[in-house]
Design a protein around this motif. Structure first.
Motif, PDB file in Angstrom:
ATOM      1  N   LEU A  11       1.145  -1.496  -0.221  1.00 54.03           N
ATOM      2  CA  LEU A  11      -0.404  -0.215   0.337  1.00 54.03           C
ATOM      3  C   LEU A  11       1.057   1.387   0.147  1.00 54.03           C
ATOM      4  CD1 LEU A  11      -2.602  -1.688   1.470  1.00 54.03           C
ATOM      5  CD2 LEU A  11      -3.043  -0.603   0.127  1.00 54.03           C
ATOM      6  N   SER A  12       2.048   1.471   0.815  1.00 58.43           N
ATOM      7  CA  SER A  12       2.734   2.470   0.629  1.00 58.43           C
ATOM      8  C   SER A  12       3.110   2.714  -0.899  1.00 58.43           C
ATOM      9  CB  SER A  12       3.919   1.503   1.339  1.00 58.43           C
ATOM     10  OG  SER A  12       5.247   2.963   1.783  1.00 58.43           O
ATOM     11  N   GLN A  13       3.871   1.547  -1.132  1.00 63.67           N
ATOM     12  CA  GLN A  13       3.732   1.299  -2.837  1.00 63.67           C
ATOM     13  C   GLN A  13       3.066   2.120  -3.663  1.00 63.67           C
ATOM     14  OE1 GLN A  13       7.087   1.523  -3.099  1.00 63.67           O
ATOM     15  NE2 GLN A  13       7.646  -0.078  -4.459  1.00 63.67           N
ATOM     16  N   ALA A  14       2.014   1.810  -3.016  1.00 61.26           N
ATOM     17  CA  ALA A  14       0.488   2.555  -4.197  1.00 61.26           C
ATOM     18  C   ALA A  14       0.525   4.088  -3.869  1.00 61.26           C
ATOM     19  CB  ALA A  14      -0.970   1.951  -4.038  1.00 61.26           C
ATOM     20  N   TYR A  15       0.359   4.732  -2.728  1.00 61.53           N
ATOM     21  CA  TYR A  15       0.262   5.821  -2.079  1.00 61.53           C
ATOM     22  C   TYR A  15       1.446   6.667  -2.742  1.00 61.53           C
ATOM     23  CZ  TYR A  15      -3.303   4.861   1.438  1.00 61.53           C
ATOM     24  OH  TYR A  15      -4.280   4.913   1.982  1.00 61.53           O
ATOM     25  N   ARG A  16       2.580   6.306  -2.674  1.00 64.05           N
ATOM     26  CA  ARG A  16       3.871   6.650  -3.789  1.00 64.05           C
ATOM     27  C   ARG A  16       3.430   7.281  -5.363  1.00 64.05           C
ATOM     28  NH1 ARG A  16       9.224   6.157  -1.786  1.00 64.05           N
ATOM     29  NH2 ARG A  16       8.847   4.439  -0.395  1.00 64.05           N
ATOM     30  N   GLY A 133       5.407  -5.676  -2.581  1.00 62.93           N
ATOM     31  CA  GLY A 133       5.506  -4.921  -2.102  1.00 62.93           C
ATOM     32  C   GLY A 133       5.054  -4.079  -3.727  1.00 62.93           C
ATOM     33  N   GLY A 134       5.563  -4.833  -4.756  1.00 65.14           N
ATOM     34  CA  GLY A 134       5.116  -3.913  -5.931  1.00 65.14           C
ATOM     35  C   GLY A 134       4.087  -4.873  -6.534  1.00 65.14           C
ATOM     36  N   LEU A 135       3.236  -5.103  -6.043  1.00 65.70           N
ATOM     37  CA  LEU A 135       2.396  -5.125  -6.054  1.00 65.70           C
ATOM     38  C   LEU A 135       1.296  -4.012  -5.736  1.00 65.70           C
ATOM     39  CD1 LEU A 135       1.004  -8.798  -4.777  1.00 65.70           C
ATOM     40  CD2 LEU A 135       1.653  -8.217  -7.157  1.00 65.70           C
ATOM     41  N   GLY A 136       2.004  -3.040  -4.884  1.00 64.70           N
ATOM     42  CA  GLY A 136       1.257  -1.861  -4.625  1.00 64.70           C
ATOM     43  C   GLY A 136       0.808  -0.783  -6.036  1.00 64.70           C
TER      44      GLY A 136
END
Length: 185
Positions: A11-16, A133-136
């Motif tokens: 989710l952090s990656q998605a927000y990024r 994490g890349g799933l985000g």
């Protein structure tokens, strides 16, 4: 336990990266200049980076579970605030909260790997963690972009708030650490 922690990292990656798919809607609703949009996008990275040091100290003193469970609600609140932001200033506050809330996400994963797996597995498991994490990043590709195109950027932030709350619950339920020994007398 690691997968639960990785949900917050994803989710952090998605927000990024979410600004890229919301840019048109944000510019239209708030009449943002390119500079204002850039400041909005950059605030995540700034607040994230500035608080990383303190999150590391928190993990050393209180454990990664407590640190993540204390910080990640800020990301939930920031996403909810962003979804209902009446103006650009509120949107910036939301972005600030999201950055601070996401700051311990990947750090918690690497600390968990270092503490619970042999050192010889650290590089492999960190790589797997980066992949999961890349799933985000994939989430902010087609699925979230489709939602934003159909329902607007606010729905994107609302969905991310809900997913973040679910990730927090998953961490609360699944991640448990052994008691940390207190300081020597």
């Amino acid at each position: 336990m690691l997968l639960a922690l990785l949900s917050a990292f994803a989710l952090s990656q998605a927000y990024r990266t979410v600004t890229a798919i919301m840019a048109t809607g944000l510019q239209a609703d708030f009449a943002l200049s390119p500079a204002s949009l850039g400041a909005f996008a950059g605030l995540f990275g700034l607040s994230f980076g500035v608080t990383q040091f303190f999150m590391g100290i928190g993990m050393d003193l209180y454990g990664l579970r407590r640190t993540v469970l204390s910080a990640f609600p800020l990301a939930i609140a920031g996403a909810a605030l962003s979804a209902w932001a009446p103006g650009y200033g509120w949107l910036m506050w939301g972005q600030l909260l999201i950055g601070v809330g996401c700051a311990p996400a990947f750090l918690a994963c690497t600390v968990f790997i270092a503490r619970h797996f042999p050192a010889s597995r650290f590089a492999f498991l960190s790589g797997v963690g980066m992949g999961v994490g890349g799933l985000g990043l994939l989430l902010t590709g087609t699925p979230l972009a489709w939602l934003v195109q159909r329902s607007g950027w606010r729905s994107g932030f609302a969905l991310l708030a809900v997913l973040s709350a679910l990730a927090w619950l998953l961490i609360w339920r699944c991640v448990h650490e052994p008691a940390v020994a207190g300081p020597a007398p």
